[in-house]
Design an enzyme around this catalytic site. Structure first.
Site, mmCIF file in Angstrom:
data_model
loop_
_atom_site.group_PDB
_atom_site.id
_atom_site.type_symbol
_atom_site.label_atom_id
_atom_site.label_comp_id
_atom_site.label_asym_id
_atom_site.label_seq_id
_atom_site.Cartn_x
_atom_site.Cartn_y
_atom_site.Cartn_z
ATOM 1 N N LYS A 48 3.946 6.044 -10.327
ATOM 2 C CA LYS A 48 2.565 5.665 -10.606
ATOM 3 C C LYS A 48 1.844 6.924 -11.074
ATOM 4 C CE LYS A 48 -1.412 3.126 -9.494
ATOM 5 N NZ LYS A 48 -1.769 2.359 -8.317
ATOM 6 N N CYS A 59 -2.558 9.929 -6.162
ATOM 7 C CA CYS A 59 -3.727 9.585 -5.344
ATOM 8 C C CYS A 59 -4.759 10.717 -5.468
ATOM 9 C CB CYS A 59 -3.350 9.377 -3.882
ATOM 10 S SG CYS A 59 -4.826 8.978 -2.909
ATOM 11 N N MET A 62 -10.345 6.073 -0.382
ATOM 12 C CA MET A 62 -9.740 5.520 0.829
ATOM 13 C C MET A 62 -8.963 6.588 1.600
ATOM 14 S SD MET A 62 -10.812 2.470 0.418
ATOM 15 C CE MET A 62 -9.971 1.547 1.687
ATOM 16 N N LYS A 101 0.864 -1.193 0.000
ATOM 17 C CA LYS A 101 0.000 0.000 0.000
ATOM 18 C C LYS A 101 0.896 1.238 0.000
ATOM 19 C CE LYS A 101 -3.761 2.499 0.674
ATOM 20 N NZ LYS A 101 -4.693 2.687 -0.459
ATOM 21 N N ASN A 138 -3.368 5.100 -12.256
ATOM 22 C CA ASN A 138 -4.114 5.136 -10.992
ATOM 23 C C ASN A 138 -5.609 5.234 -11.356
ATOM 24 O OD1 ASN A 138 -4.823 5.504 -8.234
ATOM 25 N ND2 ASN A 138 -2.864 6.506 -7.888
ATOM 26 N N SER A 139 -6.453 5.180 -10.351
ATOM 27 C CA SER A 139 -7.894 5.270 -10.635
ATOM 28 C C SER A 139 -8.212 6.605 -11.334
ATOM 29 C CB SER A 139 -8.693 5.142 -9.334
ATOM 30 O OG SER A 139 -8.313 6.165 -8.441
HETATM 31 N N1 OXC Z 1 -5.485 5.711 -5.601
HETATM 32 C C1 OXC Z 1 -4.497 5.833 -4.721
HETATM 33 O O1 OXC Z 1 -3.391 6.185 -5.097
HETATM 34 N N2 OXC Z 1 -4.756 5.589 -3.419
HETATM 35 C C2 OXC Z 1 -6.004 5.069 -2.998
HETATM 36 N N3 OXC Z 1 -7.014 5.159 -3.960
HETATM 37 C C3 OXC Z 1 -6.745 5.400 -5.258
HETATM 38 O O2 OXC Z 1 -7.617 5.377 -6.115
HETATM 39 C C4 OXC Z 1 -6.379 5.701 -1.677
HETATM 40 O O3 OXC Z 1 -5.805 5.288 -0.659
HETATM 41 O O4 OXC Z 1 -7.207 6.603 -1.651
#
Ligand code: OXC
Length: 318
Positions: free
Chosen positions: A169, A135, A77, A51, A198-199
């Site tokens: 990332k 993030c 998150m 993580k 990433n998302s």
């Molecule tokens: N990308 C991140 O880099 N971290 C997590 N969620 C996400 O989509 C997070 O912890 O929010």
């Protein structure tokens, strides 16, 4: 078409590190505690990725902060994690699983990042660092990857202290000049890999019955993963594969839930693959299943290694 008899190889090299199989976890779900990291270690994943660590322990955003839909997930998150030292201390245990251990680092500022990266310099059980520039879920903190000058400054500082292979990332990009601007920044540094993506930040999912958002933080805004992320992920893998220096490996993440999704990412140029939403949904069995499905596809197509089709996506000509 020739059909090869022996099992096609999924082995790969990322940042000069050999992975027996190119499929492992994304930094995100189910990789925040020793127990979770051990589960990845015992699975068919090719590496263990932590993580994203911050300098200190973080509780993360208020719950509920993760929600699954038929097409994927939304999360906010907020980087809940045990703090950097915890992940550095886990390194010997990771090594005992016999696969490379990569630590994701996501400091709240330049100094936090350089402190963590400097502290890892002599950790012989850490194979590489993935610096998270993307993030989308920290209230009030913009994603570094969308600020090209901030990214450049951060990388200047990081490369003064780093001794391990380091990759980034990235957030998803949507505009061709933005791909080029970020590639220009990254090509100024000896980065080893780029993880795309990433998302997709700050989407919104709605429960129409309740007429309500589905996660609590940020009025329901969160990062989108899963099926809907795949076309954007493929585009980002492809663009950075063509724009970054030849010695930079691309790691594909976004919407990989079966062997064909994995095949598509590799065709676009990914040398390794990370699984996020599907790992959360299915657990660690997904690594072996997706690997087997990818091998079946390779067998049918007559490929014996991923290098035979990596990056070989054809266009349609003029
Ligand atoms: N990308 C991140 O880099 N971290 C997590 N969620 C996400 O989509 C997070 O912890 O929010």
């Amino acid at each position: 078409m020739t059909v090869s008899q022996s099992a096609p190889s999924l082995s790969t090299t990322i940042a000069g590190i050999s992975l027996e199989t190119c499929i492992y976890n994304a930094s995100g779900p189910l990789c925040a505690t020793e127990e979770e990291l051990d589960v990845i270690g015992k699975s068919a994943a090719g590496a263990i990725l932590s993580k994203s660590a911050t300098l200190e322990y973080r509780e993360g955003n208020p719950q509920p902060r993760y929600y699954e839909t038929s097409w994927g997930s939304i999360n906010s998150m907020g980087l809940p994690n045990e703090g950097f030292e915890y992940y550095a201390n886990y390194a010997p245990k990771a090594a005992a699983h016999g696969k490379p251990y990569i630590i994701s680092v996501s400091g709240m500022g330049y100094d936090d990042n350089t402190k963590m990266i400097e502290a890892l310099a002599d950790n012989e059980n850490v194979a590489a660092i993935e610096l998270n520039l993307s993030c989308p879920n920290i209230p009030g903190k913009p994603q570094a990857g969308y600020d090209f000058e901030q990214s450049r400054t951060l990388l200047e500082k990081v490369f003064e202290v780093v001794r391990l292979p380091l990759g980034v990332k990235l957030p998803p990009y949507f505009d061709i000049p933005h791909f080029e601007m970020m590639a220009d920044v990254l090509n100024s540094f000896p980065i080893s890999f780029a993880t795309c993506i990433n998302s997709i930040g700050n989407g919104l999912v709605i429960d129409t019955e309740k007429e309500c958002v589905v996660i609590r933080p940020k009025q329901g805004f969160g990062g989108i993963g899963g099926d809907f992320a795949k076309p954007t992920a493929l585009a980002n893998v492809r663009k950075f594969y063509t724009l970054l220096k030849d010695d930079v490996d691309i790691i594909g993440v976004g919407g990989i839930k079966n062997g064909m999704d994995a095949f598509e990412h590799i065709l676009c140029g990914a040398g390794a693959l990370q699984i996020g939403t599907q790992f959360m949904r299915e657990g660690a069995d997904c690594f072996a299943r997706i690997a087997n499905e990818l091998q079946d596809i390779m067998r049918q197509k007559g490929y014996s290694s991923i290098d035979e089709f990596k990056g070989k996506l054809k266009d349609m000509g003029e």
